[in-house]
Write a protein that holds these residues in place. Structure first.
Motif, PDB file in Angstrom:
ATOM      1  N   TYR A 129      42.855  29.620  41.867  1.00 44.08           N
ATOM      2  CA  TYR A 129      42.384  30.867  42.472  1.00 44.08           C
ATOM      3  C   TYR A 129      42.173  30.688  43.976  1.00 44.08           C
ATOM      4  O   TYR A 129      42.455  31.587  44.774  1.00 44.08           O
ATOM      5  CB  TYR A 129      41.091  31.312  41.801  1.00 44.08           C
ATOM      6  CG  TYR A 129      40.699  32.737  42.112  1.00 44.08           C
ATOM      7  CD1 TYR A 129      41.415  33.815  41.598  1.00 44.08           C
ATOM      8  CD2 TYR A 129      39.591  33.015  42.922  1.00 44.08           C
ATOM      9  CE1 TYR A 129      41.064  35.116  41.886  1.00 44.08           C
ATOM     10  CE2 TYR A 129      39.226  34.311  43.209  1.00 44.08           C
ATOM     11  CZ  TYR A 129      39.965  35.365  42.695  1.00 44.08           C
ATOM     12  OH  TYR A 129      39.603  36.655  42.993  1.00 44.08           O
ATOM     13  N   TYR A 131      43.124  34.307  44.896  1.00 42.17           N
ATOM     14  CA  TYR A 131      42.283  35.132  45.763  1.00 42.17           C
ATOM     15  C   TYR A 131      43.134  35.937  46.739  1.00 42.17           C
ATOM     16  O   TYR A 131      42.864  37.115  46.995  1.00 42.17           O
ATOM     17  CB  TYR A 131      41.297  34.241  46.523  1.00 42.17           C
ATOM     18  CG  TYR A 131      40.325  35.014  47.392  1.00 42.17           C
ATOM     19  CD1 TYR A 131      39.173  35.557  46.849  1.00 42.17           C
ATOM     20  CD2 TYR A 131      40.566  35.178  48.755  1.00 42.17           C
ATOM     21  CE1 TYR A 131      38.276  36.265  47.642  1.00 42.17           C
ATOM     22  CE2 TYR A 131      39.685  35.880  49.550  1.00 42.17           C
ATOM     23  CZ  TYR A 131      38.544  36.422  48.994  1.00 42.17           C
ATOM     24  OH  TYR A 131      37.664  37.125  49.776  1.00 42.17           O
ATOM     25  N   PHE A 149      42.807  39.875  46.778  1.00 41.63           N
ATOM     26  CA  PHE A 149      42.047  40.509  47.857  1.00 41.63           C
ATOM     27  C   PHE A 149      42.704  40.417  49.225  1.00 41.63           C
ATOM     28  O   PHE A 149      42.178  40.941  50.207  1.00 41.63           O
ATOM     29  CB  PHE A 149      40.635  39.904  47.931  1.00 41.63           C
ATOM     30  CG  PHE A 149      39.783  40.224  46.737  1.00 41.63           C
ATOM     31  CD1 PHE A 149      39.250  41.494  46.564  1.00 41.63           C
ATOM     32  CD2 PHE A 149      39.533  39.267  45.777  1.00 41.63           C
ATOM     33  CE1 PHE A 149      38.468  41.804  45.466  1.00 41.63           C
ATOM     34  CE2 PHE A 149      38.752  39.556  44.659  1.00 41.63           C
ATOM     35  CZ  PHE A 149      38.222  40.836  44.510  1.00 41.63           C
ATOM     36  N   GLN A 198      33.890  35.764  43.090  1.00 38.54           N
ATOM     37  CA  GLN A 198      35.161  36.166  42.465  1.00 38.54           C
ATOM     38  C   GLN A 198      35.798  35.020  41.672  1.00 38.54           C
ATOM     39  O   GLN A 198      36.456  35.259  40.653  1.00 38.54           O
ATOM     40  CB  GLN A 198      36.122  36.688  43.532  1.00 38.54           C
ATOM     41  CG  GLN A 198      35.650  37.957  44.216  1.00 38.54           C
ATOM     42  CD  GLN A 198      35.403  39.099  43.245  1.00 38.54           C
ATOM     43  OE1 GLN A 198      36.034  39.193  42.184  1.00 38.54           O
ATOM     44  NE2 GLN A 198      34.473  39.987  43.594  1.00 38.54           N
ATOM     45  N   GLY A 246      43.799  42.564  39.177  1.00 41.56           N
ATOM     46  CA  GLY A 246      42.569  42.740  39.946  1.00 41.56           C
ATOM     47  C   GLY A 246      42.810  43.425  41.272  1.00 41.56           C
ATOM     48  O   GLY A 246      41.989  44.224  41.742  1.00 41.56           O
ATOM     49  N   TRP A 270      40.201  46.207  42.176  1.00 47.18           N
ATOM     50  CA  TRP A 270      39.176  45.755  43.124  1.00 47.18           C
ATOM     51  C   TRP A 270      39.744  45.372  44.486  1.00 47.18           C
ATOM     52  O   TRP A 270      38.998  45.254  45.459  1.00 47.18           O
ATOM     53  CB  TRP A 270      38.414  44.564  42.534  1.00 47.18           C
ATOM     54  CG  TRP A 270      37.566  44.958  41.352  1.00 47.18           C
ATOM     55  CD1 TRP A 270      37.132  46.213  41.031  1.00 47.18           C
ATOM     56  CD2 TRP A 270      37.059  44.083  40.345  1.00 47.18           C
ATOM     57  NE1 TRP A 270      36.378  46.175  39.891  1.00 47.18           N
ATOM     58  CE2 TRP A 270      36.321  44.892  39.435  1.00 47.18           C
ATOM     59  CE3 TRP A 270      37.151  42.718  40.110  1.00 47.18           C
ATOM     60  CZ2 TRP A 270      35.676  44.352  38.323  1.00 47.18           C
ATOM     61  CZ3 TRP A 270      36.509  42.188  39.008  1.00 47.18           C
ATOM     62  CH2 TRP A 270      35.781  42.990  38.126  1.00 47.18           C
ATOM     63  N   SER A 294      27.649  42.493  40.680  1.00 46.20           N
ATOM     64  CA  SER A 294      28.829  43.250  41.103  1.00 46.20           C
ATOM     65  C   SER A 294      28.502  44.352  42.098  1.00 46.20           C
ATOM     66  O   SER A 294      29.414  44.942  42.685  1.00 46.20           O
ATOM     67  CB  SER A 294      29.534  43.844  39.874  1.00 46.20           C
ATOM     68  OG  SER A 294      30.099  42.807  39.092  1.00 46.20           O
TER      69      SER A 294
END
Length: 446
Positions: free
Chosen positions: A63, A68, A72, A104, A144, A148, A224
């Motif tokens: 990740y 990640y 994101f 995360q 994700g 998000w 969260s």
């Protein structure tokens, strides 16, 4: 000493709050390990805890390197493609890049570890490691990003506050594919196709794990919010608590009626089902609605476990039902129970649920999110598990399964009194805990 401004104090408090929440979520790995170990056989105990440990260790590294950024990083509505290895990671609200990344990472590890229990007792460790790399580095992060990471589902105002779909259903649908492709445990289904109970070796372990997961969920859901915002985080903790309690009670009642005795492990799954179901909407619903959602989840998980047994999908711990079926239930529940005042206070977009006059608008958005998650995870997991099965294989040999994966895969016993030490000092298999009588499964195995 220079006096800190109110804004500076908020930054510190928010970061400390989310760091503590991240640690609680990471501690959920211990809860998963205890639940899965308790509900499976003692000769596989070391294998189970090893998989849970490596889910976190390998998942965190993957990740960090790729996941990640895909989730994101700056990108488009489908995928991120910036900030690999945390390069140039930016602050998120009041959170430092490090704080947000750690939180995360804990979520990514949770999604990965859900699969462990559903494939317990017959899966090669190296195949499981291969799966972990792909779900942590590709399958989970890309979905994700759709939600998000500001992707296309977020643009369509799909609401999933803490991950009933993004985290839990993702892990569950991957578990479904894995369980189908690896086949059932030896002896799980009789010649007539009827399921047989294969009891776990430690109900106390399973209940301890359930309570650890419950405690960890106070990091999962309130955390969260990504800030120590009161009373919002306290309200989220309340809805989380009530849904868990209602789920446990209703599952107990359901098993009491169906089996004439209240089932301990299924009641624990009811608690977890309530937690999974409330995770999407914990900030959008009032306490009474949390009780309804959790109670429904407690009933649904019992029915779902029985359904998967009937269709010959062997899931030793009920992970697919708890995290998948009840993840969908909780996601759709947002479109029914979301209150207009809480939707506005959350500031995440979306509209009120069906019961508040919102019609089918938000319910449709929730259905779209759940359906897209199912299609994405089933398709990508089928490719991953299919390739693993065709190359290194998914399943251990019958002899290894009967003797136990602890010795066969790791050369160590979870419980030393359960093995025989050979003349050369090597562990040779199950000793005082003899293997159950088994029959060759009729489903294909890897």
């Amino acid at each position: 000493m220079e006096e800190l401004s109110a804004d500076a104090v908020k930054v510190i408090v928010d970061n400390v709050f989310v760091l503590v929440a991240a640690v609680l979520v990471i501690f959920m790995q211990a809860g998963f390990a205890m639940v899965e170990t308790g509900l499976t056989r003692g000769r596989d105990a070391a294998n189970i805890v090893m998989k849970n440990m490596m889910d976190f260790c390998i998942g965190a590294l993957i990740y960090f390197a790729f996941g990640y950024a895909l989730m994101f990083g700056v990108g488009n509505g489908w995928i991120g493609y910036h900030n690999f290895f945390l390069g140039d990671a930016a602050e998120v609200g009041t959170l430092s890049p490090a704080t947000f990344f750690l939180f995360q990472t804990a979520f990514a590890a949770t999604a990965a570890t859900i699969v462990s229990g559903a494939m317990a007792g017959r899966t090669k460790f190296k195949a499981y490691i291969g799966y972990t790399v792909f779900i942590s580095g590709l399958i989970y992060p890309i979905f994700g990003h759709w939600m998000w990471g500001g992707g296309w589902l977020a643009e369509r105002q799909f609401l999933d506050f803490a991950g009933s779909t993004v985290v839990h259903a993702t892990g569950a649908w991957a578990a479904l594919v894995g369980a189908v492709l690896v086949g059932p445990r030896l002896g799980k289904f009789g010649p007539d196709g009827r399921p047989r109970a294969i009891p776990g070796h430690s109900v106390p372990f399973a209940i301890l794990g359930t309570f650890i997961l419950l405690v960890g969920w106070y990091g999962f859901n309130p955390g969260s919010q990504l800030a120590a915002d009161f009373p919002i985080v306290a309200d989220v903790a309340v809805t989380t608590t009530l849904a868990a309690a209602a789920g446990g009670v209703m599952a107990m009642i359901a098993t009491w009626v169906l089996q004439k005795k209240p089932d301990v492990s299924m009641s624990a799954n009811g608690v977890l089902a309530g937690l999974v179901a409330i995770t999407a909407g914990c900030v959008f619903v009032h306490p009474w609605a949390a009780v309804v959602i959790g109670g429904l989840a407690g009933l649904v998980v019992v029915a779902s476990v029985r359904f998967f047994d009937r269709v010959r999908v062997d899931d030793p711990v009920g992970a697919i039902s708890v995290h998948g079926t009840c993840g969908v239930l909780g996601t759709l529940a947002v479109g029914i129970f979301a209150a207009p005042d809480l939707i506005q206070a959350a500031g995440l977009g979306g509209s009120e649920g069906l019961l508040y006059g919102g019609g089918l608008t938000q319910l449709g958005r929730q259905a779209l999110g759940s359906a897209s998650n199912f299609v994405w995870v089933i398709a990508t997991s089928a490719v991953v598990f299919g390739v693993l099965k065709a190359t290194i294989g998914l399943r251990v040999s019958e002899e290894e399964e009967i003797s136990g994966l602890d010795v066969a895969e790791h050369g160590v016993a979870g419980y030393g009194e359960h093995v025989i030490v050979g003349s050369g000092g090597q562990l040779t298999g199950v000793g005082s805990a003899p293997a159950a009588t088994v029959e060759r499964p009729t489903a294909p195995v890897g």
